[in-house]
Scaffold this motif. Sequence first.
Motif, short mmCIF file in Angstrom:
data_model
loop_
_atom_site.label_atom_id
_atom_site.label_comp_id
_atom_site.label_asym_id
_atom_site.label_seq_id
_atom_site.Cartn_x
_atom_site.Cartn_y
_atom_site.Cartn_z
N GLU A 189 56.52 -19.75 83.67
CA GLU A 189 57.87 -19.27 83.34
C GLU A 189 58.85 -20.44 83.20
N GLN A 190 58.40 -21.65 83.52
CA GLN A 190 59.27 -22.81 83.39
C GLN A 190 59.12 -23.44 82.01
N THR A 191 60.11 -24.26 81.66
CA THR A 191 60.02 -24.99 80.39
C THR A 191 59.08 -26.17 80.55
N THR A 252 60.71 -16.20 73.13
CA THR A 252 60.93 -17.58 72.68
C THR A 252 59.96 -18.48 73.46
N ASN A 254 58.33 -21.47 75.43
CA ASN A 254 58.91 -22.42 76.39
C ASN A 254 58.06 -23.67 76.59
N TRP A 280 52.93 -19.46 71.77
CA TRP A 280 53.38 -19.91 73.10
C TRP A 280 54.11 -21.25 73.03
N SER A 296 67.60 -24.66 80.84
CA SER A 296 66.48 -23.86 81.34
C SER A 296 66.81 -23.41 82.75
N GLY A 300 62.13 -27.19 84.77
CA GLY A 300 61.00 -27.52 83.91
C GLY A 300 60.29 -28.77 84.32
#
Length: 380
Positions: A189-191, A252, A254, A280, A296, A300
Amino acid sequence: MAKHTLFYAVVLPGLEQLAAAELEALSAHDIEIEHGGVSFSGTTQLMYRVNLRSRVITRVLMRLRSFRNMTLEGLGFEIDKIAWHLFLNESSKVNVSVSTKHSRLNHSEDIADYVSLILKKAMPKIGTSNSALFEQSIHIRIENNRGTISLDTSGERLDRRGYRLESGKAPMRETLAAAMISWSGWQPEQTLLVPMCGSGTLAIEAGLVAKQQAPNLNHDFACLHWHNFKAKDFEKVVERCMGMLKNEAPKTANIFASDINAGGVSITQNNAQRADVTAWMDTTVLDVHNLVKPDSPTGGVVLLNPPYAQRIGETASTVSLWSDLGQIMRQQFLSDPAWKVVVICPEQSFEKAMACKVSRRLKVTHGGESVYLLELASIN
Ligand SMILES: C[S@@+](CC[C@H](N)C(=O)[O-])C[C@H]1O[C@@H](n2cnc3c(N)ncnc32)[C@H](O)[C@@H]1O
């Protein structure tokens, strides 16, 4: 209860802990770390699961026997005791690989020839099929006068995922890329920024993690060609893998892969397409000097695999690039506690050039050479 067998996962030296964590998550038993590998036990289904789902393991061997009699006859006796007909058949081409260290039985070639001879006597039909032969590898490992006889279950190395049909100058092994992602602690779920993406290995491996895709679904494992291959058990494991798959991509992407070289970006796109993770990730041609930290809310990770000087004359410009990278990371990412930066570094002069403090390091031996994964320390 299904019978438990001993297995041995071969890994790049340095990745043992990460492999042990994977094995634990896959419900392996009796996990024990050794140099360059991890032993474990479990059922045949577990072996299928590890082959299909492990991201950092190079191959899985099945241990058939251990022995201590350090004579060729003693080894021959052990080879004779193994029920080879369960695994090998006419379509098997057998390769015997031997490693021996600090032991009385120490002539690798003689050992390999002798084992091949005994096998041929026990199973004269091996390798006689008219159709294509599949190579099966027997591994004899002797150390300090103790030996093991194992059969490879994986076939081709597991890092050869099959998506990287094109690559740039210094492609990274897929297992090392997966290890770098796991070691960085990145969560899907992180950039994720990969600003020197080359042929895209890091970004694609991250895509497979985000998609929850077993990385080796298309692999032609050696154990699929065994006489006692359990198709139903294998299918069950594959079905479970398919059930875990996230087919819906995020609205979107990431995972951001970029490179100064347009050719590299196009290779990344093609490889990502083959790996089926294009949705992805986002790819751009970008000089890392123009990298800007994206907004973010979940923070990230930046993963850097910068070039290193390969030819005389390149050194000065490469060192200066590493120095710029240090500055870019300090200015934009290391002062933000929500971001982490992990760099793969081949030698100390580059680490010095970055002039960043290192909070963690992991040495990995890769193709006979050592590289270091470095987590750069935050600055407040
Ligand atoms: C060691 S390679 C990366 C290999 C990649 N991990 C792979 O598996 O293919 C280094 C990459 O850095 C890129 N690069 C060099 N200078 C750059 C810059 N100023 N900005 C962005 N990328 C750069 C090169 O084009 C090259 O693709």
